[in-house]
Enzyme design. Structure first.
Site, PDB file in Angstrom:
ATOM      1  N   THR A 121      47.274  26.855  60.266  1.00 46.18           N
ATOM      2  CA  THR A 121      46.991  25.658  59.467  1.00 46.18           C
ATOM      3  C   THR A 121      47.477  24.437  60.240  1.00 46.18           C
ATOM      4  O   THR A 121      48.678  24.316  60.514  1.00 46.18           O
ATOM      5  CB  THR A 121      47.711  25.766  58.107  1.00 46.18           C
ATOM      6  N   LEU A 151      44.173  34.050  53.098  1.00 49.37           N
ATOM      7  CA  LEU A 151      44.810  35.240  52.523  1.00 49.37           C
ATOM      8  C   LEU A 151      46.152  34.880  51.896  1.00 49.37           C
ATOM      9  O   LEU A 151      46.764  33.862  52.237  1.00 49.37           O
ATOM     10  CB  LEU A 151      44.997  36.332  53.586  1.00 49.37           C
ATOM     11  N   CYS A 258      53.807  28.460  53.021  1.00 49.77           N
ATOM     12  CA  CYS A 258      52.594  27.628  53.125  1.00 49.77           C
ATOM     13  C   CYS A 258      52.585  26.407  52.209  1.00 49.77           C
ATOM     14  O   CYS A 258      52.544  25.277  52.696  1.00 49.77           O
ATOM     15  CB  CYS A 258      51.365  28.474  52.847  1.00 49.77           C
TER      16      CYS A 258
HETATM   17  P1  NAD Z   1      54.546  33.974  61.079  1.00 45.26           P
HETATM   18  O1  NAD Z   1      55.724  33.116  61.287  1.00 45.26           O
HETATM   19  O2  NAD Z   1      54.645  35.160  60.181  1.00 45.26           O
HETATM   20  O3  NAD Z   1      54.029  34.517  62.491  1.00 45.26           O
HETATM   21  C1  NAD Z   1      53.811  33.710  63.618  1.00 45.26           C
HETATM   22  C2  NAD Z   1      53.909  34.602  64.859  1.00 45.26           C
HETATM   23  O4  NAD Z   1      53.544  33.830  66.000  1.00 45.26           O
HETATM   24  C3  NAD Z   1      55.316  35.131  65.136  1.00 45.26           C
HETATM   25  O5  NAD Z   1      55.282  36.528  65.280  1.00 45.26           O
HETATM   26  C4  NAD Z   1      55.710  34.449  66.443  1.00 45.26           C
HETATM   27  O6  NAD Z   1      56.563  35.219  67.265  1.00 45.26           O
HETATM   28  C5  NAD Z   1      54.348  34.246  67.095  1.00 45.26           C
HETATM   29  N1  NAD Z   1      54.330  33.223  68.154  1.00 45.26           N
HETATM   30  C6  NAD Z   1      54.986  32.038  68.201  1.00 45.26           C
HETATM   31  N2  NAD Z   1      54.708  31.405  69.362  1.00 45.26           N
HETATM   32  C7  NAD Z   1      53.840  32.199  70.037  1.00 45.26           C
HETATM   33  C8  NAD Z   1      53.190  32.086  71.289  1.00 45.26           C
HETATM   34  N3  NAD Z   1      53.376  31.023  72.064  1.00 45.26           N
HETATM   35  N4  NAD Z   1      52.369  33.092  71.679  1.00 45.26           N
HETATM   36  C9  NAD Z   1      52.187  34.179  70.882  1.00 45.26           C
HETATM   37  N5  NAD Z   1      52.790  34.345  69.701  1.00 45.26           N
HETATM   38  C10 NAD Z   1      53.606  33.371  69.281  1.00 45.26           C
HETATM   39  O7  NAD Z   1      53.387  33.015  60.604  1.00 45.26           O
HETATM   40  P2  NAD Z   1      52.237  33.307  59.519  1.00 45.26           P
HETATM   41  O8  NAD Z   1      52.829  33.313  58.154  1.00 45.26           O
HETATM   42  O9  NAD Z   1      51.402  34.442  59.970  1.00 45.26           O
HETATM   43  O10 NAD Z   1      51.397  31.946  59.648  1.00 45.26           O
HETATM   44  C11 NAD Z   1      50.633  31.635  60.784  1.00 45.26           C
HETATM   45  C12 NAD Z   1      49.767  30.436  60.482  1.00 45.26           C
HETATM   46  O11 NAD Z   1      48.830  30.750  59.439  1.00 45.26           O
HETATM   47  C13 NAD Z   1      50.530  29.214  59.974  1.00 45.26           C
HETATM   48  O12 NAD Z   1      49.908  28.058  60.448  1.00 45.26           O
HETATM   49  C14 NAD Z   1      50.394  29.309  58.460  1.00 45.26           C
HETATM   50  O13 NAD Z   1      50.490  28.055  57.840  1.00 45.26           O
HETATM   51  C15 NAD Z   1      48.977  29.858  58.331  1.00 45.26           C
HETATM   52  N6  NAD Z   1      48.743  30.627  57.109  1.00 45.26           N
HETATM   53  C16 NAD Z   1      49.703  31.461  56.629  1.00 45.26           C
HETATM   54  C17 NAD Z   1      49.451  32.201  55.478  1.00 45.26           C
HETATM   55  C18 NAD Z   1      50.509  33.110  54.895  1.00 45.26           C
HETATM   56  O14 NAD Z   1      50.351  33.534  53.742  1.00 45.26           O
HETATM   57  N7  NAD Z   1      51.574  33.445  55.631  1.00 45.26           N
HETATM   58  C19 NAD Z   1      48.200  32.106  54.841  1.00 45.26           C
HETATM   59  C20 NAD Z   1      47.231  31.278  55.395  1.00 45.26           C
HETATM   60  C21 NAD Z   1      47.515  30.526  56.527  1.00 45.26           C
END
Ligand code: NAD
Length: 431
Positions: A121, A151, A258
């Site tokens: 996001t 999701l 989020c």
């Molecule tokens: P998260 O923190 O669970 O996971 C992020 C992952 O990215 C971590 O494992 C981290 O080690 C990895 N990472 C960081 N820097 C990196 C790099 N340079 N190369 C490779 N990997 C790297 O995050 P999330 O909850 O999965 O959210 C991810 C995105 O999706 C965010 O922008 C969030 O706002 C969006 N989002 C999240 C949800 C949710 O319910 N969690 C839903 C929709 C959208």
């Protein structure tokens, strides 16, 4: 299709595993070596229903593998999804450093035409930023697409497999066609837009849902003052299809990784573009205040909280997840500590160590591995998360274990009449 996923968090891992399940060849890459090692051993680093079985199945079928080797993650991949964290900075703006690092890494390794699909996001305009960073390191042909994810943690696999809509933001025909093909097995509307519009759709959706929650919480606060029942009000409101029955549960507000950050980010994005989004400012304020209402109610029941022992059931920001990021329990416990209360807690699956490590609590919290043990000698029980386990608790046992039969229910999970008949003093929200 050969797909790569950057970031194996809630979004990335679910996306990768689901695309593998649909027959694609998927590699998941993360800079967190520990996570990748666990995943190679078929262990999911966080709790998410259905995910582990699907990972085991697709590793065995050789449709998915995990790596922290950047070359492997980029080589021969037609599509690379970016799903790294975009947390908020202290000032509420979005921290894009992980997204920028990924763009830089990909740019250094690209060798042939690839589509970089951003699922994180991000503020409007980030697609262009990603493109510029990749272009600095790579002269060949590539495209950037925005594909925001909707999701929900706790039902992420099912949400991904059964979406209500898929948004694809592409500014050119070629990437638009390829990403539409990738999703052609899904039975839902596909909304094709520009990259900028897709980026905005995600923030607008989350901000609207958060607004609905703050709205119903304010209605609940008025209900309490005028003797109306919020559950009945919300039920009747929800029968109107223009309103809908979702996100009308009054309580102690939204949390998680989020909503809080996305609402603040949109407020900030508007300010950066000379627009004061007044409504969102109120949504945030209502949510912050709502969390603490539950502490004031406990204080009212007990006269004061000095040296009182309070049990908090629920640390996760919502049921069916172990995620405690921005959960209401954090503010509730902080406030209880400020008022010199002793805090016992229990949560079915939240990671206690992470909870303490990430939140800098002033005082000790007593963690229990059994919900009943956590109640012993407590002056009141606060319900902070609506886990089924709490809804189905043996309330006679609860009453026996508590020093005083006080329940302050931040999620309206019990029937006030029934619970009062059992001899509890019971306060909830808007009833
Ligand atoms: P998260 O923190 O669970 O996971 C992020 C992952 O990215 C971590 O494992 C981290 O080690 C990895 N990472 C960081 N820097 C990196 C790099 N340079 N190369 C490779 N990997 C790297 O995050 P999330 O909850 O999965 O959210 C991810 C995105 O999706 C965010 O922008 C969030 O706002 C969006 N989002 C999240 C949800 C949710 O319910 N969690 C839903 C929709 C959208």
């Amino acid at each position: 299709m050969n797909i790569s996923i950057f970031g194996t968090g809630y979004v990335g891992l679910v996306t990768g595993v689901c695309f593998a399940e649909l027959g694609n060849d998927v590699v998941c890459y993360d800079i967190d070596k520990n996570k990748i090692e666990q995943l190679k051993r078929k262990k999911v680093p966080f709790f998410e229903p259905e995910l582990e079985e699907l990972i085991i199945k697709n590793i065995d079928k050789k449709r998915i593998y995990f790596t922290n080797n950047l070359d492997e993650a980029v080589k021969d991949r037609k599509v690379i999804f970016v799903s790294v964290g975009t947390p908020q900075k202290r000032n509420g703006a979005v921290n894009l450093s992980s997204v920028k690092n990924v763009a830089n890494d990909i740019g250094r390794k690209l060798k042939s035409y690839t589509i970089i699909v951003n699922k994180s996001t991000v503020p409007v305009g980030t697609g262009t930023v990603i493109k510029k960073i990749i272009r600095k390191n790579y002269n060949g042909d590539f495209d950037v697409v925005s594909n925001p994810e909707f999701l929900r943690e706790g039902s992420a696999v099912s949400d991904f497999m059964n979406p209500e809509r898929i948004v694809i933001g592409a500014n050119f025909a070629k990437p638009k066609k390829i990403i539409n093909n990738l999703y052609n097995l899904f039975d839902c509307p596909i909304v094709n837009t520009s990259i900028e519009t897709a980026e905005m759709i995600k923030y607008a959706s989350n901000a609207f849902l958060a607004t609905k929650i703050s709205f119903i919480n304010e209605i609940a606060n008025v209900c309490e003052r005028v003797g109306a029942d919020i559950k009945e009000v919300a039920y009747a409101m929800g029968l109107d299809s223009r309103i809908g029955d979702k996100f009308l549960n009054a309580g102690i507000g939204y949390g998680g990784s989020c909503f809080p950050k996305d609402v603040k980010a949109l407020h900030n994005i508007a300010l950066d573009n000379n627009y004061n989004f007044k409504l969102l400012k109120s949504v945030i304020k209502v949510n912050n205040d709502q969390r603490l209402i539950i502490v004031s109610k406990t204080e009212n029941l007990l006269k004061n909280l000095n040296n009182k022992k309070i049990c908090v059931w629920g640390l996760a920001f919502k049921p069916n997840t172990d995620d405690t990021r921005e959960s209401a329990a954090i503010d509730i416990i902080r406030s209880l500590h400020r008022k010199n209360a002793i805090v016992n807690t229990y949560d079915p699956i939240a990671d206690y160590k992470k909870f303490v490590l990430n939140n800098n609590f002033r005082k000790k919290i007593n963690f229990y591995f059994d919900k009943y043990d956590a109640l012993e000698n407590c002056d009141a029980l606060i319900i902070a998360t609506e886990w089924d386990e709490f809804k189905n608790a043996d309330l006679k046992k609860v009453k026996k274990l508590l020093k005083k039969p006080n329940i302050v229910d931040g999620r309206n999970i019990y029937n006030p009449n029934k619970i009062k008949k059992l001899g509890f003093r019971y306060l909830s929200v808007g009833r």
